[in-house]
Design a protein around this motif. Structure first.
Motif, mmCIF file in Angstrom:
data_model
loop_
_atom_site.group_PDB
_atom_site.id
_atom_site.type_symbol
_atom_site.label_atom_id
_atom_site.label_comp_id
_atom_site.label_asym_id
_atom_site.label_seq_id
_atom_site.Cartn_x
_atom_site.Cartn_y
_atom_site.Cartn_z
ATOM 1 N N MET A 193 0.509 -1.204 -0.071
ATOM 2 C CA MET A 193 0.455 0.006 -0.205
ATOM 3 C C MET A 193 1.101 1.436 0.470
ATOM 4 S SD MET A 193 -3.005 -0.929 2.313
ATOM 5 C CE MET A 193 -3.509 -2.456 2.349
ATOM 6 N N GLY A 194 2.196 1.240 0.066
ATOM 7 C CA GLY A 194 3.141 2.330 0.492
ATOM 8 C C GLY A 194 3.339 2.948 1.896
ATOM 9 N N TYR A 195 3.098 2.600 2.452
ATOM 10 C CA TYR A 195 3.625 2.700 4.016
ATOM 11 C C TYR A 195 5.041 2.495 4.084
ATOM 12 C CZ TYR A 195 -1.593 2.554 5.610
ATOM 13 O OH TYR A 195 -3.197 2.992 5.417
ATOM 14 N N ASP A 196 5.613 3.156 4.239
ATOM 15 C CA ASP A 196 6.665 3.726 4.977
ATOM 16 C C ASP A 196 7.297 2.827 6.294
ATOM 17 O OD1 ASP A 196 7.343 5.367 2.656
ATOM 18 O OD2 ASP A 196 6.908 7.061 3.945
ATOM 19 N N GLY A 197 6.643 2.943 7.191
ATOM 20 C CA GLY A 197 6.728 2.075 8.069
ATOM 21 C C GLY A 197 5.220 1.433 8.988
ATOM 22 N N PHE A 198 6.285 0.557 10.370
ATOM 23 C CA PHE A 198 5.158 -0.231 11.060
ATOM 24 C C PHE A 198 5.226 -0.110 12.142
ATOM 25 C CE2 PHE A 198 2.828 -4.549 11.289
ATOM 26 C CZ PHE A 198 1.456 -4.227 11.852
ATOM 27 N N PHE A 199 4.524 0.395 13.542
ATOM 28 C CA PHE A 199 4.794 0.508 14.146
ATOM 29 C C PHE A 199 3.611 -1.150 14.836
ATOM 30 C CE2 PHE A 199 7.012 3.695 13.246
ATOM 31 C CZ PHE A 199 8.030 4.196 14.013
ATOM 32 N N PHE A 200 3.417 -1.241 16.272
ATOM 33 C CA PHE A 200 2.906 -2.145 17.017
ATOM 34 C C PHE A 200 3.805 -2.131 18.401
ATOM 35 C CE2 PHE A 200 5.138 -5.577 14.990
ATOM 36 C CZ PHE A 200 5.190 -6.249 15.669
ATOM 37 N N GLY A 201 2.097 -2.039 19.713
ATOM 38 C CA GLY A 201 3.058 -2.763 20.523
ATOM 39 C C GLY A 201 2.717 -4.394 21.406
ATOM 40 N N ARG A 202 2.051 -5.153 20.781
ATOM 41 C CA ARG A 202 2.020 -6.300 21.639
ATOM 42 C C ARG A 202 2.706 -6.982 20.891
ATOM 43 N NH1 ARG A 202 -2.941 -5.785 24.561
ATOM 44 N NH2 ARG A 202 -4.152 -3.901 23.848
ATOM 45 N N LEU A 203 3.437 -7.930 21.340
ATOM 46 C CA LEU A 203 3.961 -8.813 20.963
ATOM 47 C C LEU A 203 4.668 -9.959 22.009
ATOM 48 C CD1 LEU A 203 7.914 -8.678 20.483
ATOM 49 C CD2 LEU A 203 6.787 -7.038 21.930
ATOM 50 N N ASP A 204 5.241 -11.261 21.619
ATOM 51 C CA ASP A 204 5.451 -12.212 22.839
ATOM 52 C C ASP A 204 6.093 -12.165 24.027
ATOM 53 O OD1 ASP A 204 4.590 -15.649 23.532
ATOM 54 O OD2 ASP A 204 7.069 -14.779 23.848
ATOM 55 N N TYR A 205 6.014 -12.177 25.426
ATOM 56 C CA TYR A 205 6.829 -11.648 26.297
ATOM 57 C C TYR A 205 8.156 -12.091 25.768
ATOM 58 C CZ TYR A 205 6.131 -15.755 28.383
ATOM 59 O OH TYR A 205 6.186 -17.593 29.145
ATOM 60 N N GLN A 206 8.140 -13.336 25.496
ATOM 61 C CA GLN A 206 9.616 -14.439 25.359
ATOM 62 C C GLN A 206 10.560 -13.067 24.528
ATOM 63 O OE1 GLN A 206 10.369 -18.547 26.158
ATOM 64 N NE2 GLN A 206 8.152 -18.347 26.854
ATOM 65 N N ASP A 207 9.557 -12.845 23.326
ATOM 66 C CA ASP A 207 9.846 -12.589 22.344
ATOM 67 C C ASP A 207 10.949 -10.554 22.576
ATOM 68 O OD1 ASP A 207 10.870 -11.926 19.739
ATOM 69 O OD2 ASP A 207 9.030 -11.570 19.126
ATOM 70 N N ARG A 208 9.808 -10.067 22.900
ATOM 71 C CA ARG A 208 10.107 -8.937 23.641
ATOM 72 C C ARG A 208 11.348 -8.955 24.251
ATOM 73 N NH1 ARG A 208 8.161 -3.132 24.233
ATOM 74 N NH2 ARG A 208 6.430 -4.073 23.431
ATOM 75 N N ASN A 209 11.634 -9.597 25.516
ATOM 76 C CA ASN A 209 12.008 -10.023 26.308
ATOM 77 C C ASN A 209 13.754 -10.246 25.393
ATOM 78 O OD1 ASN A 209 11.307 -9.457 28.452
ATOM 79 N ND2 ASN A 209 10.929 -10.871 29.536
ATOM 80 N N ARG A 210 13.875 -10.876 24.626
ATOM 81 C CA ARG A 210 15.448 -11.349 23.880
ATOM 82 C C ARG A 210 15.286 -10.402 23.184
ATOM 83 N NH1 ARG A 210 16.815 -12.042 19.230
ATOM 84 N NH2 ARG A 210 14.820 -11.174 17.548
ATOM 85 N N ARG A 211 14.621 -9.423 22.270
ATOM 86 C CA ARG A 211 15.003 -8.449 21.821
ATOM 87 C C ARG A 211 15.435 -6.747 22.242
ATOM 88 N NH1 ARG A 211 13.282 -8.503 16.591
ATOM 89 N NH2 ARG A 211 11.623 -10.403 15.618
ATOM 90 N N MET A 212 15.229 -6.761 23.386
ATOM 91 C CA MET A 212 15.523 -5.797 24.835
ATOM 92 C C MET A 212 16.958 -5.950 24.610
ATOM 93 S SD MET A 212 12.233 -5.505 27.570
ATOM 94 C CE MET A 212 12.856 -3.813 28.123
ATOM 95 N N VAL A 213 17.286 -7.617 25.390
ATOM 96 C CA VAL A 213 18.238 -7.401 24.973
ATOM 97 C C VAL A 213 19.543 -7.513 23.782
ATOM 98 C CG1 VAL A 213 20.461 -9.719 25.698
ATOM 99 C CG2 VAL A 213 18.137 -9.254 27.239
#
Length: 929
Positions: free
Chosen positions: A196-216
């Motif tokens: 559709m031509g969007y330049d970016g995508f933001f969201f708020g929810r993801l799996d707690y284990q995935d988030r913890n790994r990504r934060m580190v």
């Protein structure tokens, strides 16, 4: 009435084509000097730049109706009034040109906009043109990602984006996709947003284990490669995970719904707190910077239905920015500014870093070890089926509006009746476990067009309860006609079952040829589920053929003393065997490929957790699926097997192999059907009322157990398009610690799922969005119905315990699963057309009595059938003489041997090439002749 001479519509002039198929922009965009990226406040190099994003999240239907949310009615349920939010925000933006605000849900903004004066509309246009009010996402709603079909997503996005484009032009175009509320994120949504031509995508929810790994690892921002078929960067989309869901940092919520203290900045007062606020904010900002990759961080300053009194927010945000930035004179390296997601995205782009790559999706989503949001894939199964049928009806109405021309829009609803349907239906796509419901759909447009095309003004009758054998006309009439409209761009063969009270009928097709038929008794389960809404004792069964984008008409007459039905031919493509003792499936064979797999099917239920558990107090509810044990209870180990000795002539010979109705329990039954020319076995299941007298909530599944060596792998579609591989107890992007062996292995199934090995692929096509998994090798289970006794504490505030006036003891749900067996290399040729027919099913209407001899009994809107790989996704009236057309290559790259497809035809007119999984949009000027 004389029969008009019609030919298929002709495309006269190609006006526009684009791969940005969310909505075509028909004007030449004029770059504004201030809106968009040029309106962003300057940041400071070498400092930590904190982008404050004032926003509100306004559910288009959740705990209240859309009307109640807009007006602020029934605040005893939830305090929310969207009209006041927009009033207040606009007022506050005018008081300080530095302030910014983003708005998302076009359904609410559209309604507010229509109520404003010309002066206010001009004021808002100025705010948009200066980039002070920015639209993000821009769809009619923020659609759920697990349970929505891609055609519906495209429609609701088109509707919202078109309004913004028509109203605000280039400055109204959203540059960022914003899905802060969905519970898990589908790869297909990212692919659509990229195209559709969007330049970016933001969201708020993801799996707690995935988030913890990504934060580190500081990988909370990434490049999402959202298609295995589209050549990069066609489906590549920069994606960012917001730090606090979509809420403000703790202690910094200044809405009227919040309890955090305001900034008290009079130094002569005892409760002066500026130093404390600044210290706490700097601590939070530095902490957030440790888990992101650049010297830019984003903070969402708002939440659900906030900013009704925007002065509270902006007065404190103005002070926060002033006092934090004053600390720079004392050596602070933190710079705070009003911003938007697109301005934040621009700064990330300028940093020019390499971002990690993401290729899978974000399902399933869990917010803690025992809290998997995989229940809502199936919650409210009746509403999910209602949405699917309504979407099919909407697509048909849009086609007929084009085929019928202006005459289709005459009637009590006035011009643009399909727009009425769009507005009503698009509200459902945001929240599939909420109270939103559809109003009765108008049938005027369909009747007008079919009457015009056929030359017959005979009144048309619509029977909306054929799935439970209810249709007053067919139950009483001795002579009637059946009109079958096919919305697909290829011919379809479709089984029709009509409730009748006669025992023999003659049927002829549009050419006057006799059609085989058979009359069978209405099943016991169907008679029970009708609850007095019909009284037919039999069903009339026959097969219809409908041309592409057109209709065919069948004439039906009651025979007083008709001969018995002739023997029916054996099925051509599949063979099914049943166990003599239990009556359950025992094998399925493909007669074309000489494949046979052992196959059994039964119904089970999981005991839903009541929270009384040593590991967690989490209950199973509308969102959360949490069974009490990993072993489901079988509905019946000794099912009563009923032999029915007659069935329709398109199914089987009338022998003991005819129709099979395993009776599992008083609240679960199933009819198994196999049609002569079908490559799929039909399982029509009926579940409910689910008993709760034992004080146990129940999650009911259908489970297939086969001899296929699936090795812990199964496959599900993503929003009805590309298929993703799922592996038990595994996530591609982190080392999973599995804590819920059932719920943690459930995924959304929007239209189909399958298991396979080197030789065999068993595919299940569903008639609505459901959840399922493959818990054991060779097994595939799909959840059908849920009835629960506890709230899961995720906001709904009540158990998922549906009843109605008709079913006060609990809802009854009926649906279909279609099973096919093929070699893996050939399977897509079967399951994709099957899924397409279920999503865009024929529309059946009736007329009583005998039709006028001049009536046109058959019509096709196409001059030629499209190639098998091409799907006519959208035909819709755009303007008075302009039609929106979408063409889709419906196969993945792995499913075909060629990667380029021409639609053929006269090259001097137009020619289109489509690559696998590509969708292209066209605006065409159309003349009917």
């Amino acid at each position: 009435m004389a029969t008009p001479e019609y030919t298929p519509f002709v495309f006269l002039l190609l006006l526009f084509q684009s791969g940005v198929w969310g909505v075509p922009v028909c004007q030449t965009p004029q770059e504004s000097p201030t809106c968009g990226y040029k309106s962003c406040h300057a940041t400071k190099p070498g400092m930590l730049n904190v982008h404050l994003v004032p926003h509100t999240h306004d559910d288009v239907g959740w705990l209240k109706t859309v009307d109640q949310y807009f007006y602020g009615d029934r605040n005893d349920i939830q305090h929310a009034g969207v009209q006041y939010i927009l009033d207040s925000v606009v007022d506050q933006l005018l008081k300080n040109p530095d302030r910014r605000f983003i708005y998302v849900e076009t359904a609410f903004f559209y309604r507010w906009w229509k109520q404003q004066t010309d002066d206010m509309q001009n004021t808002v246009k100025q705010l948009v043109n200066e980039g002070r009010l920015e639209f993000v996402n821009g769809g009619w709603c923020m659609s759920d990602e697990a349970t929505t079909h891609y055609s519906a997503v495209i429609d609701q996005m088109t509707m919202g984006l078109r309004f913004l484009n028509d109203t605000f032009g280039h400055c109204g175009r959203p540059r960022v996709a914003w899905h802060i509320d969905p519970f898990g994120h589908a790869r297909e949504h990212a692919s659509m947003f990229a195209q559709m031509g969007y330049d970016g995508f933001f969201f708020g929810r993801l799996d707690y284990q995935d988030r913890n790994r990504r934060m580190v690892a500081r990988e909370q921002e990434m490049l999402w490669r959202a298609s295995e078929s589209l050549t990069p960067p066609m489906a590549d989309l920069f994606t960012g995970i917001l730090p606090n869901g979509y809420n403000p940092p703790e202690g910094f919520c200044w809405d009227q719904s919040c309890d955090d203290p305001p900034i008290r900045d009079d130094p002569d007062l005892e409760d002066y707190n500026v130093d404390d606020v600044v210290t706490r904010f700097l601590h939070i900002a530095h902490g957030q910077a440790l888990v992101y990759k650049t010297n830019h961080i984003i903070m969402t300053m708002g939440s659900d239905f906030q900013y009704e009194n925007a002065n509270l927010w902006y007065k404190n945000l103005d002070k926060l920015i002033r006092y934090v930035n004053q600390m720079q004179s004392n050596g602070s390296e933190v710079n705070v500014l009003y911003s938007t997601p697109s301005c934040y995205l621009q700064e990330l782009h300028r940093v020019n870093l390499t971002w990690p790559l993401k290729g899978d999706d974000f399902f399933p989503y869990a917010d803690s070890a025992h809290d998997f949001w995989t229940g809502y894939f199936t919650s409210r199964p009746a509403l999910k089926r209602y949405e699917r049928i309504s979407n099919s009806y909407l697509q048909t109405c849009k086609q007929l509006e084009v085929l019928g021309g202006p005459i289709s829009r005459k009637g009590p609803f006035g011009a643009g009746d399909s727009e009425t349907l769009k507005h009503r239906l698009n509200k459902v796509y945001h929240c599939t476990v909420c109270v939103t419901s559809l109003s009765p759909l108008s049938q005027v447009l369909v009747s007008n067009t079919l009457s015009s095309l056929s030359g017959s003004s005979a009144p048309r009758v619509y029977c909306e309860h054929l799935n439970i054998s209810v249709c007053p006309l067919t139950e009483t009439s001795k002579k009637f006609s059946v009109n079958v409209y096919n919305p697909l761009a290829r011919p379809v063969s479709w089984p029709v079952r009509l409730p009748v009270n006669g025992t023999a009928y003659s049927i002829s097709d549009a050419k006057g040829k006799a059609v085989d038929s058979q009359v069978v008794p209405v099943s016991q389960a169907t008679a029970a589920v009708r609850r007095g809404r019909g009284y037919a004792v039999n069903e009339l069964l026959f097969q219809v053929q409908a041309p592409p984008l057109g209709y065919s008409t069948y004439s039906v007459s009651l025979l007083q003393n008709g001969p018995p039905s002739p023997p029916s031919p054996l099925p051509r493509f599949l063979r099914v065997t049943f166990d003599r003792e239990t009556g359950l499936l025992s094998s399925l064979s493909n007669l074309e490929t000489q494949q046979t797999v052992k196959l059994s099917q039964n119904f089970y239920w999981y005991n839903a957790s009541d929270g009384n558990n040593s590991e967690s107090i989490q209950m199973s509810g509308a969102y959360i699926f949490r069974p009490n044990t990993s072993t489901p209870f079988i509905i019946s180990k000794t099912s009563l097997y009923l032999h029915v000795f007659q069935y329709n002539s398109i199914c089987m010979r009338p022998t003991k192999r005819s129709r099979f109705i395993p009776w599992f329990s008083p609240w679960v039954s199933q009819v198994v059907r196999l049609y002569t020319d079908s490559r799929a076995l039909e399982l029509e299941w009926t579940v409910g009322p689910v008993p709760i007298g034992d004080d146990l909530g129940k999650e009911v599944i259908s489970r297939l157990d086969s001899s296929i060596n699936s090795s812990g792998v199964f496959y599900t579609d993503s929003n009805g398009r590309e298929v993703l591989q799922r592996r038990k107890d595994y996530r591609p992007t982190w080392n999973l610690r599995q804590s819920e062996p059932i719920a943690g292995n459930y995924y959304p199934i929007n239209s189909r799922a399958y298991i396979k090995d080197d030789k065999d692929q068993l595919t299940v096509v569903t008639d609505r969005s459901q959840g399922g998994g493959s818990i054991q090798d060779g097994s595939l289970e799909i959840m059908l119905h849920r009835r629960l006794l506890y709230d899961d504490v995720r906001g709904v505030g009540e158990p998922l315990n549906e009843t109605s006036d008709i079913y006060p003891e609990g809802l009854v749900v009926r649906g279909r699963h279609l099973l096919s067996l093929s070699p893996p290399a050939m399977a897509a040729d079967t399951h994709r057309p099957l899924a397409q027919e279920v999503v865009l099913q024929p529309l059946i209407t009736f007329t009583d009595g005998e039709l006028h001899p001049s009536t046109r009994l058959e019509f096709s809107g196409l001059q030629a059938v499209l190639p098998p790989a091409v799907h006519l996704l959208t035909v819709s009236q755009w303007d008075q003489d302009t039609v929106l057309l979408r063409l889709e290559h419906q196969y993945q790259a792995s499913e075909i041997t060629h990667t380029l497809l021409s639609l053929g035809g006269d090259p001097s007119v137009w020619e289109v090439s489509l690559k696998p999984m590509e969708i292209r949009t066209f605006l065409l000027r159309v003349r009917q002749r």
